[in-house]
Design a protein around this motif. Structure first.
Motif, PDB file in Angstrom:
ATOM      1  N   SER A 237       0.854  -1.188   0.000  1.00 46.53           N
ATOM      2  CA  SER A 237       0.000   0.000   0.000  1.00 46.53           C
ATOM      3  C   SER A 237       0.891   1.239   0.000  1.00 46.53           C
ATOM      4  CB  SER A 237      -0.895   0.002   1.235  1.00 46.53           C
ATOM      5  OG  SER A 237      -0.101   0.122   2.407  1.00 46.53           O
ATOM      6  N   GLU A 350      -9.112  -3.247  -7.166  1.00 45.95           N
ATOM      7  CA  GLU A 350      -8.658  -2.036  -6.479  1.00 45.95           C
ATOM      8  C   GLU A 350      -9.812  -1.042  -6.347  1.00 45.95           C
ATOM      9  OE1 GLU A 350      -4.044  -1.920  -8.142  1.00 45.95           O
ATOM     10  OE2 GLU A 350      -5.608  -0.715  -9.127  1.00 45.95           O
ATOM     11  N   ILE A 357      -4.553   4.143  -3.870  1.00 49.55           N
ATOM     12  CA  ILE A 357      -5.329   3.029  -4.413  1.00 49.55           C
ATOM     13  C   ILE A 357      -5.402   1.939  -3.354  1.00 49.55           C
ATOM     14  CG2 ILE A 357      -5.480   1.267  -6.203  1.00 49.55           C
ATOM     15  CD1 ILE A 357      -5.915   4.050  -7.268  1.00 49.55           C
ATOM     16  N   PRO A 359      -6.005  -1.812  -2.467  1.00 53.40           N
ATOM     17  CA  PRO A 359      -6.153  -3.158  -3.037  1.00 53.40           C
ATOM     18  C   PRO A 359      -7.264  -3.915  -2.309  1.00 53.40           C
ATOM     19  CG  PRO A 359      -4.233  -3.071  -1.610  1.00 53.40           C
ATOM     20  CD  PRO A 359      -4.756  -1.664  -1.688  1.00 53.40           C
TER      21      PRO A 359
END
Length: 744
Positions: A237, A350, A357, A359
């Motif tokens: 991340s 996503e 973004i 996931p």
């Protein structure tokens, strides 16, 4: 050391040993050792983890009238029973839905990730939420096992002797390359930053090195599996990537020093604490958000190099459910715009947030009733979603024995008063009768089967679905046709929106009626009589759509179903009284029927038998065969005998090495012989029944010693063998007398 101190030390040692055995906290190097030892176990995404959970608990075969089905043990919640918990939320029936769900999850594994939203749909109260609850409970339990171990990582920043945080200019930095900070005592840790997404610790390895490492690990164990996208192509991340890059820069590219700051911690799935198992209600909001982490004053101790980096932390249901299962309850009651983001999330894996973004490593499951799904199909956006949905139908149950399991698990254990035998059976039978559809000839290609199916009464159809009981009124050929075409009857309208099990009484409604019956002022127990009265009240209310439907050739006649269920119940009570009366040994009529089968077999083979009394060879007993066939109302004796022996031979071929069970092969004939056998003794049974009632009422002074003894023995057996209390027995036997034996 005092006794209390000794006990505390013993308890403390047990907890400490278990903590170490479960490998709760590891350094990154220790974690990689675990991966090398069990590479498949430690390289799973959410879909593989859920499939492994299914496989861990296993499955078994269940016999249904229309064939064998595979049932997954996790839906039985046996692990709760072993832990001393009540299995209130076990899933009764629904094997087709279980198999469909497992197939979908298996496809996710083959494709590398969960790229569909599984939509459970069916009428209200058809156990969609129970289905998901079982999945969540099973994954919770699985995560406590060695095979189900899950790990997440956290960044550890200890303070050096010079007052600076190690890793960012402290004089103690050199020592960080020689050891790990994973096992430091809390007081020596300056800052700990956990991954709220519970990201897979392997993502901390750079992509090229990660792929090489995992390829070696898989080759060492001769594994040819394809790794999931999460592990093979996944990235950290934004927050963890920024921290990793900052550390890598501070340590001049020394990966070992960077990973010395990683603590790998085991975590457990928990629905209660929203860890890997989350239910999202029909709220009107996005299910993920961000907050600025570096703005939090409690993190003022962050190293200088990181305090200049803007870090954001994600939060929300999508984050809480990461790595596990997310349920969208009643999804289609949400405005479409509130969950339209799922289109892209399902497609790409996503979700785009304001600064990063997110996931999505979760199996997404939604639920909906039929009404909302039909409306959604008319929406212009439906085609966009259809390719991203995996629908799984969950109708009401059509086997009353499975329906009964629901009430036995959820109602009976809660009762503080006695529950009479067959009480939940009565409720379950009536519920299933309300769900059955009248067969229509146009739905069948086989005209002979169509004619038989359309002749079935609702009660005959109920018995057929439960245990393949063929109506005794049918001929041997018709019975054979019916058994062969049973699957066609069961699936007659599966392709239609108005499928069997889409309408009728909901288990929720029946549970309410059972609870009401338990408080009925006229009954001391929760009894079938109280339930039947509550069902009559339900029919009077007309509060439900299915109750408004007009009767059609015996179907949808919900009030008459009460009488049908009463008859079925009283038949079982009558059978119990007959057995307890001692007037007839059940083996007698079974032996009689088996002797009939033996002589029919000899007749078909044109053979003779040796009379055990005279020792002479004799022809089959024509009088015996004629007597039984008279009871069975056989029209063509020769044809009937051949068909009967053929059916027994076919059963023997299908069940090699097993003794033929005539109650299965010829159950309807055996029941008619049994009924005839007892009908001849109805007067004697009535006498015993009246004696049992006199004893229960305390009014047995008028009974002669012989009848009193028989009644006393019968009552004792009735209560002990069938679990009746005095109050239940009195109510039930009185009803039986007035309905069946009043004029005998």
């Amino acid at each position: 050391m005092s006794k209390d101190d000794h006990e505390l030390e013993s308890l403390s040692a047990a907890v400490r040993d278990r903590f170490l055995a479960e490998k709760r906290v590891l350094s990154y190097d220790e974690y990689l050792g675990q991966v090398l030892e069990h590479p498949r176990r430690h390289t799973r995404d959410a879909a593989r983890y859920l499939k492994s959970c299914f496989d861990y608990f296993g499955h078994y075969s269940v016999e249904r009238p229309y064939g064998k089905s595979r049932r997954w043990r996790l839906f039985d919640l046996e692990f709760q029973a072993s832990d001393g918990q009540r299995r209130r939320e076990l899933l009764a029936g629904q094997e087709q839905a279980q198999e469909a769900f497992y197939r979908i999850v298996s496809n996710f594994v083959r494709e590398g990730r969960a790229n569909r939203l599984v939509l459970l749909y069916g009428p209200n109260g058809s156990a969609k939420s129970t289905f998901v609850a079982c999945l969540m409970k099973a994954t919770e339990h699985y995560s406590t096992s060695d095979e189900g171990a899950l790990y997440r990582s956290a960044w550890i920043f200890p303070r050096g002797r010079d007052g600076q945080t190690i890793g960012f200019g402290s004089e103690d930095e050199a020592s960080s390359a020689q050891h790990t900070f994973a096992n430091l005592e809390p007081g020596k840790i300056d800052v700990k930053l956990a991954s709220e997404l519970r990201e897979h610790p392997l993502l901390l390895l750079p992509l090229d090195e990660r792929r090489k490492f995992l390829s070696r690990a898989y080759r060492a164990h001769d594994l040819d599996d394809t790794l999931p996208d999460l592990i093979w192509n996944g990235q950290l991340s934004q927050k963890n990537k920024d921290i990793f890059e900052a550390l890598l820069t501070a340590y001049s590219g020394d990966l070992r020093k960077v990973l010395a700051h990683v603590q790998v911690e085991r975590f457990y799935i928990s629905r209660r604490f929203r860890t890997g198992a989350v239910t999202i209600g029909p709220e009107m909001a996005v299910d993920a958000r961000e907050r600025q982490l570096t703005a939090d004053r409690s993190l003022a101790s962050l190293p200088g190099s990181l305090s200049t980096v803007t870090l954001f932390e994600t939060a929300g249901e999508l984050v809480d459910g990461s790595g596990g299962l997310i349920e969208y309850s009643d999804l289609l009651t949400r405005p479409l715009e509130a969950w339209k983001y799922l289109l892209l999330a399902i497609e790409t894996g996503e979700v785009a947030l304001q600064y990063s973004i997110l996931p999505v490593n979760s199996v997404l499951v939604a639920s909906s009733n039929d009404l909302h799904l039909r409306a959604f199909r008319e929406h212009p956006e439906y085609r966009s979603f259809r390719g991203r949905l995996q629908p799984v139908r969950m109708p009401y149950l059509l086997d009353y024995r499975q329906e009964q399991q629901i009430y036995d698990a959820q109602i009976v254990p809660q009762m503080q008063r006695p529950v009479a035998p067959h009480t939940t059976m009565v409720a379950a039978m009536w519920a299933v009768l309300t769900r059955l559809l009248r067969p229509e000839a146009k739905n069948y290609r086989n005209h002979a089967l169509a004619k038989i199916a359309c002749s079935l009464t609702p009660m005959e159809k109920l018995r057929l679905y439960a245990d393949a009981t063929v109506p005794s009124r049918l001929s041997a050929d018709e019975g054979k046709e019916l058994r062969a075409g049973l699957a066609d009857i069961v699936h007659e309208v599966d392709a239609s929106d108005v499928y069997e099990g889409a309408t009728g009484a909901s288990p929720r409604e029946i549970r309410t009626r059972l609870l009401d019956a338990a408080q009925h002022p006229d009954y001391r127990c929760l009894s079938p009589l109280a339930v039947l009265e509550c069902l009559e009240e339900l029919c009077d209310q007309k509060d439900y759509e299915y109750l408004e439907r007009k009767p059609d050739d015996g179907y949808y006649d919900h009030r008459s179903f009460i009488d049908s269920v009463r008859d079925e119940w009283l038949f079982k009570v009558d059978d119990s009284v007959r057995t307890c009366s001692g007037l007839v040994d059940e083996a007698q009529y079974r032996d009689l029927f088996e002797r009939y089968i033996t002589h029919v077999s000899l007749w078909v083979k044109n053979e003779r038998y040796e009379n055990p009394v005279t020792g002479q060879l004799e022809d089959p007993d024509a009088q015996l065969m004629k007597s039984i066939e008279g009871i069975l109302e056989v029209r063509d004796a020769e044809d009937f005998r051949r068909n009967l022996i053929n059916a027994i031979a076919a059963h023997a071929i299908d069940h090699p090495g097993q003794k033929v069970d005539h109650s299965v092969v010829s159950g309807r004939y055996l029941e008619r012989v049994k009924a005839s056998y007892f009908a001849e003794r109805a007067k004697q049974i009535a006498e015993v029944l009246r004696g049992m009632l006199a004893l229960l009422r305390g009014d047995a002074e008028h009974l002669e010693p012989g009848p009193r003894s028989r009644a006393s023995d019968a009552l004792e057996q009735f209560k002990s063998h069938y679990a009746y209390c005095d109050e239940c027995a009195l109510e039930v036997l009185d009803e039986l007398l007035h309905r069946r034996y009043l004029d005998v």
